[in-house]
Design an enzyme around this catalytic site. Structure first.
Site: not given
Ligand code: NAD
Length: 419
Positions: A106
């Site tokens: 990571k």
């Molecule tokens: P992203 O940045 O696209 O979206 C994050 C979302 O969370 C946004 O809508 C943002 O407004 C919201 N957010 C941020 N802070 C917040 C808070 N304090 N309260 C409520 N909402 C809040 O990120 P993503 O890629 O969708 O990733 C989200 C989660 O999924 C993370 O934990 C990431 O590690 C995990 N994840 C992502 C992937 C991927 O393929 N993108 C894969 C596995 C896991």
């Protein structure tokens, strides 16, 4: 004084606990308690106004026992060494639970990307890539998008890496734009995996997806694709949120309309004016009366402080670490099932693996092929984890870690310890 949440300690707690349940001696798995390699870098960036700002960056290889390190790059103001270590460790377990031939890694930069212009983000990305260049590569460590990064950032990383190598190296990152060798189906892959995990747990509980009340925290890449696919499956999504607010409608939100509204970069839910919606806080959203709750934002959203107030029957962890380990026993006692992150959100890394395989073979699969292969891998992993939880009479989190730990420990056993 309130204890500071440390996700790496959470990871160690769970590793030790499942190792005990599997009857391992410490020397059987002690290697897996430590990240193999940690790199901290300074990332100086010339800002648009001519000043220089220096950001902290990290890249961690938690394990390469089962293959190259693999994991996302996060741009967020809260990024720190302990968090990156934990996220890298989670990746090692995630890759092992779905049985793709990767270890875990990571990276991240401590920066609020919303405060930077596109040009500043590009310069930051190029310098960060140059700083971590010695430890990334298609056979060493393959980054991908995470919170605050996207396909465009991956394109810049791929270009920077390729410039240093003197030829195009598409396999250095996944989650790239399609034009650069990105895989069809990658953007929605994590959400698709969350949908499959949700569908499979409902099946095990003999519950119909149609009309099942569902709440989703976070409307980024993962949350929005999950919302779209679960809506298509017939679940009734009654609340969603982003960093600005939550919105709620008892008889179900208009998901296609919300996704269309959010498709413009920088749009926030607080400006959405859907019919009959009520604005609620993220705290209220987590505590709603619902069947399925999907935290898809950040870690530590459900912890000792609010675990007793959660009313959902099933939590599907779309984010990484949204339920703190300390909340697990409280949720278990209250009969709330948790489908753990390393299983539920592994769709992204599975299709990342497919992307890398396509890059190495210079092939481009049809989207139907990608989705069908993802379905196979996810359902198999779900069944293995579910069976282990019945065999060991334990939570799905423990059983997922057991399946993964056994695979990592077995790889270590056959490789031995160098020298
Ligand atoms: P992203 O940045 O696209 O979206 C994050 C979302 O969370 C946004 O809508 C943002 O407004 C919201 N957010 C941020 N802070 C917040 C808070 N304090 N309260 C409520 N909402 C809040 O990120 P993503 O890629 O969708 O990733 C989200 C989660 O999924 C993370 O934990 C990431 O590690 C995990 N994840 C992502 C992937 C991927 O393929 N993108 C894969 C596995 C896991």
């Amino acid at each position: 004084m309130e204890k500071v949440y440390n996700p790496y300690e959470d990871l160690l707690t769970i590793i030790d606990s499942v190792a005990g349940m599997l009857g391992y001696e410490e020397s059987d798995y002690s290697v897996i308690r430590y990240p193999e390699r940690e790199l901290k870098v300074s990332v100086p960036v010339e800002m648009d106004d001519g000043t220089i700002k220096v950001f902290e960056g990290y890249r961690v290889h938690y394990s390469t026992l089962r293959g190259p390190a693999k994991g996302g790059i996060r741009y967020h103001q809260d990024v720190n060494a302990e968090e990156v270590k934990a996220l890298a460790g989670w990746m090692a377990f995630k890759c092992a639970v779905v049985n793709v031939p990767y270890g875990g890694g990571k990276g991240g930069v401590k920066v609020d990307p919303t405060k930077l212009s596109q040009k500043e983000i590009n310069r930051l990305t190029r310098r960060y890539t140059a700083m971590i260049l010695p430890i990334i590569g298609p056979e060493i460590d393959i980054p991908a998008p995470d919170v605050g990064t996207n396909a465009d950032v991956m394109a810049v990383i791929m270009d920077t890496y390729s410039m240093f190598k003197g030829h195009s190296v598409p396999g250095v990152v996944t989650g790239k734009p399609i034009q650069l060798g990105g895989s069809l189906g990658r953007t929605e892959a994590t959400g698709r995996g969350v949908m499959i995990a949700t569908r499979e747990i409902l099946k095990k509980l003999h519950m119909e997806p149609k009309g099942t009340p569902t709440v989703i925290q976070g409307m980024g890449n993962v949350g929005s694709q999950t919302a779209r696919l679960l809506n298509e499956l017939g679940l009734k999504i009654i609340a969603v949120s982003d960093v600005s607010t939550g919105i709620y409608k008892e008889d179900g939100l208009n998901i296609p309309e919300i996704l269309d509204f959010l498709s413009v970069r920088g749009t926030l839910l607080k400006d959405y004016k859907g019919e009959g919606i009520k604005f609620i806080s993220n705290k209220e959203l987590l505590e709603l009366e619902t069947v399925v709750l999907i935290p898809a934002a950040l870690e530590n959203q459900i912890n000792e402080a609010n675990a007793n107030d959660i009313k959902a029957k099933i939590i599907v962890e779309a984010a990484n670490g949204p339920v703190a380990v300390s909340a697990d026993p409280i949720l278990k006692d209250r009969g709330i099932l948790v489908v753990p992150d390393i299983l539920a959100n592994s769709g992204g890394v599975v299709v990342s693996y497919f992307e890398w395989v396509q890059n190495i073979q210079s092939l481009a699969w049809e989207v139907e092929n990608v989705n069908a292969e993802l379905e196979k891998v996810m359902v198999k992993a779900f069944e293995e984890v579910y069976a282990k939880s019945l065999e060991k009479n334990t939570t799905l989190r423990n059983s997922a870690y057991m399946v993964a730990l056994e695979r990592i420990v077995n790889a270590k056993k056959v490789r031995g310890i160098f020298p």
